[in-house]
Scaffold this motif. Structure first.
Motif, PDB file in Angstrom:
ATOM      1  N   ARG A 165       0.818  -1.212   0.000  1.00 57.41           N
ATOM      2  CA  ARG A 165       0.000   0.000   0.000  1.00 57.41           C
ATOM      3  C   ARG A 165       0.852   1.263   0.000  1.00 57.41           C
ATOM      4  NH1 ARG A 165      -2.981  -4.026   2.551  1.00 57.41           N
ATOM      5  NH2 ARG A 165      -1.950  -3.791   4.590  1.00 57.41           N
ATOM      6  N   ILE A 166       2.065   1.185   0.548  1.00 57.83           N
ATOM      7  CA  ILE A 166       2.986   2.315   0.445  1.00 57.83           C
ATOM      8  C   ILE A 166       3.449   2.483  -1.001  1.00 57.83           C
ATOM      9  CG2 ILE A 166       5.278   3.146   1.105  1.00 57.83           C
ATOM     10  CD1 ILE A 166       4.781   1.803   3.852  1.00 57.83           C
ATOM     11  N   TYR A 167       3.773   1.375  -1.656  1.00 55.22           N
ATOM     12  CA  TYR A 167       4.176   1.455  -3.061  1.00 55.22           C
ATOM     13  C   TYR A 167       3.044   1.998  -3.930  1.00 55.22           C
ATOM     14  CZ  TYR A 167       8.893  -0.449  -3.443  1.00 55.22           C
ATOM     15  OH  TYR A 167      10.264  -0.607  -3.411  1.00 55.22           O
ATOM     16  N   PHE A 168       1.817   1.543  -3.703  1.00 55.77           N
ATOM     17  CA  PHE A 168       0.679   2.048  -4.472  1.00 55.77           C
ATOM     18  C   PHE A 168       0.549   3.563  -4.282  1.00 55.77           C
ATOM     19  CE2 PHE A 168      -1.566  -2.313  -3.880  1.00 55.77           C
ATOM     20  CZ  PHE A 168      -0.825  -2.846  -4.917  1.00 55.77           C
ATOM     21  N   TYR A 169       0.645   3.996  -3.046  1.00 54.43           N
ATOM     22  CA  TYR A 169       0.512   5.420  -2.733  1.00 54.43           C
ATOM     23  C   TYR A 169       1.598   6.247  -3.422  1.00 54.43           C
ATOM     24  CZ  TYR A 169       1.460   9.658  -0.042  1.00 54.43           C
ATOM     25  OH  TYR A 169       1.744  10.951   0.319  1.00 54.43           O
ATOM     26  N   MET A 170       2.850   5.823  -3.282  1.00 53.06           N
ATOM     27  CA  MET A 170       3.948   6.586  -3.867  1.00 53.06           C
ATOM     28  C   MET A 170       3.872   6.598  -5.388  1.00 53.06           C
ATOM     29  SD  MET A 170       5.923   7.940  -1.481  1.00 53.06           S
ATOM     30  CE  MET A 170       7.572   8.152  -2.193  1.00 53.06           C
ATOM     31  N   ALA A 171       3.531   5.452  -5.978  1.00 56.88           N
ATOM     32  CA  ALA A 171       3.410   5.387  -7.437  1.00 56.88           C
ATOM     33  C   ALA A 171       2.284   6.289  -7.925  1.00 56.88           C
ATOM     34  CB  ALA A 171       3.168   3.950  -7.877  1.00 56.88           C
ATOM     35  N   ASP A 172       1.179   6.293  -7.207  1.00 53.97           N
ATOM     36  CA  ASP A 172       0.026   7.115  -7.583  1.00 53.97           C
ATOM     37  C   ASP A 172       0.342   8.596  -7.424  1.00 53.97           C
ATOM     38  OD1 ASP A 172      -2.700   7.749  -8.217  1.00 53.97           O
ATOM     39  OD2 ASP A 172      -3.117   7.934  -6.067  1.00 53.97           O
ATOM     40  N   ARG A 173       0.956   8.962  -6.324  1.00 49.03           N
ATOM     41  CA  ARG A 173       1.181  10.382  -6.034  1.00 49.03           C
ATOM     42  C   ARG A 173       2.252  10.988  -6.929  1.00 49.03           C
ATOM     43  NH1 ARG A 173      -1.033  13.514  -2.579  1.00 49.03           N
ATOM     44  NH2 ARG A 173      -0.054  15.456  -1.924  1.00 49.03           N
ATOM     45  N   TYR A 174       3.292  10.204  -7.252  1.00 49.75           N
ATOM     46  CA  TYR A 174       4.423  10.752  -7.992  1.00 49.75           C
ATOM     47  C   TYR A 174       4.597  10.124  -9.370  1.00 49.75           C
ATOM     48  CZ  TYR A 174       5.452  12.433  -3.287  1.00 49.75           C
ATOM     49  OH  TYR A 174       5.374  13.027  -2.052  1.00 49.75           O
ATOM     50  N   GLN A 175       3.595   9.366  -9.809  1.00 46.09           N
ATOM     51  CA  GLN A 175       3.628   8.746 -11.130  1.00 46.09           C
ATOM     52  C   GLN A 175       4.886   7.904 -11.323  1.00 46.09           C
ATOM     53  OE1 GLN A 175       0.866   9.137 -13.630  1.00 46.09           O
ATOM     54  NE2 GLN A 175       0.142   9.402 -11.529  1.00 46.09           N
ATOM     55  N   LEU A 176       5.163   7.055 -10.341  1.00 44.38           N
ATOM     56  CA  LEU A 176       6.304   6.150 -10.428  1.00 44.38           C
ATOM     57  C   LEU A 176       5.888   4.866 -11.126  1.00 44.38           C
ATOM     58  CD1 LEU A 176       7.673   6.493  -6.779  1.00 44.38           C
ATOM     59  CD2 LEU A 176       8.282   7.870  -8.790  1.00 44.38           C
ATOM     60  N   LYS A 177       6.714   4.371 -11.991  1.00 48.36           N
ATOM     61  CA  LYS A 177       6.376   3.174 -12.758  1.00 48.36           C
ATOM     62  C   LYS A 177       6.608   1.931 -11.911  1.00 48.36           C
ATOM     63  CE  LYS A 177       7.475   0.602 -16.967  1.00 48.36           C
ATOM     64  NZ  LYS A 177       6.055   0.309 -17.238  1.00 48.36           N
ATOM     65  N   LEU A 178       5.604   1.057 -11.870  1.00 41.98           N
ATOM     66  CA  LEU A 178       5.734  -0.273 -11.283  1.00 41.98           C
ATOM     67  C   LEU A 178       5.626  -1.292 -12.409  1.00 41.98           C
ATOM     68  CD1 LEU A 178       3.455  -0.029  -8.099  1.00 41.98           C
ATOM     69  CD2 LEU A 178       5.915   0.398  -8.289  1.00 41.98           C
ATOM     70  N   SER A 179       6.547  -2.232 -12.429  1.00 46.07           N
ATOM     71  CA  SER A 179       6.502  -3.252 -13.469  1.00 46.07           C
ATOM     72  C   SER A 179       5.261  -4.122 -13.282  1.00 46.07           C
ATOM     73  CB  SER A 179       7.753  -4.127 -13.418  1.00 46.07           C
ATOM     74  OG  SER A 179       7.752  -4.919 -12.235  1.00 46.07           O
ATOM     75  N   ASP A 180       4.899  -4.852 -14.329  1.00 47.16           N
ATOM     76  CA  ASP A 180       3.756  -5.765 -14.219  1.00 47.16           C
ATOM     77  C   ASP A 180       3.981  -6.779 -13.098  1.00 47.16           C
ATOM     78  OD1 ASP A 180       2.559  -4.457 -16.315  1.00 47.16           O
ATOM     79  OD2 ASP A 180       3.120  -5.950 -17.833  1.00 47.16           O
ATOM     80  N   ALA A 181       5.215  -7.276 -12.990  1.00 47.63           N
ATOM     81  CA  ALA A 181       5.519  -8.266 -11.949  1.00 47.63           C
ATOM     82  C   ALA A 181       5.375  -7.652 -10.561  1.00 47.63           C
ATOM     83  CB  ALA A 181       6.932  -8.808 -12.139  1.00 47.63           C
ATOM     84  N   GLU A 182       5.827  -6.407 -10.396  1.00 50.34           N
ATOM     85  CA  GLU A 182       5.682  -5.736  -9.097  1.00 50.34           C
ATOM     86  C   GLU A 182       4.215  -5.528  -8.758  1.00 50.34           C
ATOM     87  OE1 GLU A 182       9.362  -2.829  -8.140  1.00 50.34           O
ATOM     88  OE2 GLU A 182       8.271  -2.326  -9.971  1.00 50.34           O
ATOM     89  N   GLN A 183       3.429  -5.117  -9.734  1.00 53.41           N
ATOM     90  CA  GLN A 183       2.008  -4.902  -9.475  1.00 53.41           C
ATOM     91  C   GLN A 183       1.328  -6.203  -9.045  1.00 53.41           C
ATOM     92  OE1 GLN A 183      -0.202  -2.149 -12.144  1.00 53.41           O
ATOM     93  NE2 GLN A 183       1.688  -2.047 -13.322  1.00 53.41           N
ATOM     94  N   GLN A 184       1.637  -7.278  -9.726  1.00 54.97           N
ATOM     95  CA  GLN A 184       1.043  -8.566  -9.363  1.00 54.97           C
ATOM     96  C   GLN A 184       1.468  -8.997  -7.961  1.00 54.97           C
ATOM     97  OE1 GLN A 184       2.167 -11.261 -12.498  1.00 54.97           O
ATOM     98  NE2 GLN A 184       1.100 -10.092 -14.086  1.00 54.97           N
ATOM     99  N   LEU A 185       2.751  -8.794  -7.641  1.00 52.00           N
ATOM    100  CA  LEU A 185       3.262  -9.147  -6.320  1.00 52.00           C
ATOM    101  C   LEU A 185       2.572  -8.330  -5.237  1.00 52.00           C
ATOM    102  CD1 LEU A 185       5.476 -10.621  -4.576  1.00 52.00           C
ATOM    103  CD2 LEU A 185       6.873  -8.550  -4.922  1.00 52.00           C
ATOM    104  N   PHE A 186       2.491  -7.014  -5.435  1.00 52.26           N
ATOM    105  CA  PHE A 186       1.918  -6.144  -4.413  1.00 52.26           C
ATOM    106  C   PHE A 186       0.409  -6.341  -4.273  1.00 52.26           C
ATOM    107  CE2 PHE A 186       5.674  -3.130  -5.284  1.00 52.26           C
ATOM    108  CZ  PHE A 186       6.449  -3.770  -4.310  1.00 52.26           C
TER     109      PHE A 186
END
Length: 307
Positions: A165-186
């Motif tokens: 949920r921290i990664y989701f927040y940071m990616a959403d707020r600052y438009q940080l790219k998460l790989s498909d594998a990271e998204q599936q993991l999180f």
């Protein structure tokens, strides 16, 4: 409109830089009893954290002095949100801290800071998270596992949802790219380790200083594959209806509902009750139909659609 989980808060002090953020974080976590990665007991003295290594069976790997102190870990490492910036190319983190106001705000974001044993903070470094069942533990009974060769780290199971949920927040707020594998993991970690009361308490305290919530903790927002690209479409003028009519897979992901075993009521992820169910009473369903087939009924304060 989404059904918001609202709580009153007064903005106290938004940290201007990482040094200010660390001072505020000490106040937010002043009653935190254990560190983030190893679950070692902490004794707070004069705003500084001192871990009890024997309480968690921790064994020093290499850096004894650093293992004896609590540091403020960036869950999303500074390198991950800084490496694409011009200042990082010119002189790394120090250059960004000196010259880039946006970087300083990201570095000082209190939602991204957690108290961690100094040695583990240093060993994790900028490594991305993963699951490493074949990697041996290197810090005694501390459950963190680190693959130095592949630059990967596996956290203990009890904090994996918090990390997601921290990664989701940071990616959403600052438009940080998460790989498909990271998204599936999180997304998997988010489901396996749902929000608990302590995470909500810390989020609310942090919001007092940041002036906003982590909406992936409060339940106002929910991550789904392709989330960032869809937000870009919305910002460019697409409506929510147009977006989800054209992306059924995303819509299906957002329809996940959570039931309460005690009350036999279920809640959609956009409803406030979704994050208030105790972990021991939670049961997850893919659709409302699945919940109703299992004998659950829609909670009275939860609407079926987000208007």
């Amino acid at each position: 409109m989404f059904l918001l989980m609202v709580f009153p808060f007064i903005i106290q002090a938004v940290p201007a830089d990482f040094e200010a953020a660390k001072r505020i974080a000490q106040k937010i976590y002043s009653d935190e009893q254990t560190d983030f990665y190893c679950n070692c007991q902490i004794r707070w003295v004069g705003g500084k954290g001192q871990p009890d290594l024997r309480s968690c069976g921790y064994q020093v790997r290499k850096n004894g002095p650093r293992a004896q102190r609590i540091e403020w870990e960036h869950v999303v490492p500074a390198q991950q949100f800084g490496v694409g910036r011009a200042c990082w190319q010119q002189g790394g983190r120090e250059q960004c801290g000196d010259t880039d106001q946006t970087f300083r705000r990201m570095e000082a974001n209190l939602f991204n800071l957690k108290p961690a044993l100094g040695e583990v903070n240093g060993d994790r470094a900028h490594f991305r998270f993963s699951e490493l069942p074949e990697t041996p533990a290197q810090h005694g009974a501390c459950p963190v596992r680190i693959d130095f060769r592949r630059q990967l780290a596996q956290p203990r199971a009890e904090i994996r949802g918090d990390i997601a949920r921290i990664y989701f927040y940071m990616a959403d707020r600052y438009q940080l790219k998460l790989s498909d594998a990271e998204q599936q993991l999180f997304l998997r970690w988010h489901q396996q380790d749902p929000v608990d009361e302590r995470e909500l308490v810390l989020m609310r305290r942090t919001a007092q200083h940041m002036g906003h919530q982590n909406e992936f903790v409060s339940g106002i927002k929910r991550w789904y594959p392709g989330y960032l690209s869809h937000q870009a479409e919305l910002n460019s003028g697409a409506t929510v209806r147009q977006l989800f009519q054209s992306t059924p897979s995303a819509n299906q992901n957002r329809s996940i509902v959570r039931g309460n075993k005690n009350s036999k009521k279920y809640h959609f992820s956009h409803c406030s009750g979704y994050v208030l169910i105790k972990a021991s009473n939670q049961v997850e369903f893919g659709t409302a139909a699945e919940a109703e087939a299992a004998g659950f009924q829609l909670a009275g304060n939860c609407k079926t659609q987000q208007h």
